[in-house]
Design an enzyme around this catalytic site. Structure first.
Site, PDB file in Angstrom:
ATOM      1  N   ASP A  67     -42.697 -16.820 155.014  1.00 41.43           N
ATOM      2  CA  ASP A  67     -41.958 -17.641 154.056  1.00 41.43           C
ATOM      3  C   ASP A  67     -42.054 -17.110 152.627  1.00 41.43           C
ATOM      4  O   ASP A  67     -41.068 -17.137 151.887  1.00 41.43           O
ATOM      5  CB  ASP A  67     -42.446 -19.087 154.102  1.00 41.43           C
ATOM      6  CG  ASP A  67     -41.852 -19.866 155.262  1.00 41.43           C
ATOM      7  OD1 ASP A  67     -40.955 -19.325 155.948  1.00 41.43           O
ATOM      8  OD2 ASP A  67     -42.273 -21.016 155.476  1.00 41.43           O
ATOM      9  N   GLY A  68     -43.227 -16.629 152.217  1.00 41.86           N
ATOM     10  CA  GLY A  68     -43.368 -16.087 150.860  1.00 41.86           C
ATOM     11  C   GLY A  68     -42.467 -14.894 150.641  1.00 41.86           C
ATOM     12  O   GLY A  68     -41.803 -14.768 149.606  1.00 41.86           O
TER      13      GLY A  68
END
Length: 166
Positions: A67-68
């Site tokens: 996700d980052g």
């Protein structure tokens, strides 16, 4: 497949995660499609996997990580209206569309036009006349004494206003 559709593929990669299999899949696919692969730089990049490029020059941006990494790719691509394919290389995240193991099939579907954009809700913050866009979260830190005043609007209408000292 119309090979003109993807002349340049941009990669945003997790700074430390093992990406060998996913990178090999992207490179093989890009070679078959006669597309150039570039890396969209981000602060803290430790892995250099391709020549540096810019999101605005890419036809597709692929985020290899989690996700980052997907958030970094979205921040780079969104201002230029470029699609992002998030690939989970490790644990599955909310912002990734496929896993590294399923990447080849996902790329085939993208190349075949068998995908639809997914709009993500976003926050827009403003401070000192500057707009900030956030997809996952937004943090304001006060500078000096006093309070932070926050107005939250939804579709142009004030939803709530609050203040705090940090």
């Amino acid at each position: 497949m119309n090979t003109d559709a993807f002349d340049r593929i941009g990669l945003v990669v997790h700074p430390r995660r093992e990406l060998g299999g996913a990178l090999a899949t992207v490179r093989e696919w890009a070679e078959r499609e006669q597309a150039e692969v570039v890396q969209i730089a981000r602060d803290g990049d430790v892995q250099e996997v391709a020549p540096e490029g810019r999101a605005e020059d890419c036809d597709l941006v692929i985020a290899l990580g989690g996700d980052g990494t997907a958030l970094h790719a979205l921040h780079a691509a969104a201002p230029h209206d470029k699609p992002v394919l998030g690939v989970a290389c490790g644990s599955l995240g909310a912002l990734t569309a496929t896993t590294a193991e399923q990447l080849e099939g996902a790329l085939g579907r993208v190349a075949g036009g068998e995908w639809a954009p997914r709009e993500l809700p976003a926050l827009v913050g403003a401070t000192d006349g500057r707009e900030l866009h956030a997809i996952n979260d937004l943090v304001f830190v006060r500078d000096g004494a006093g309070q932070v005043m926050v107005d939250i609007e939804v579709e142009g209408e004030r939803y709530v206003r609050f203040a705090g000292d940090g």
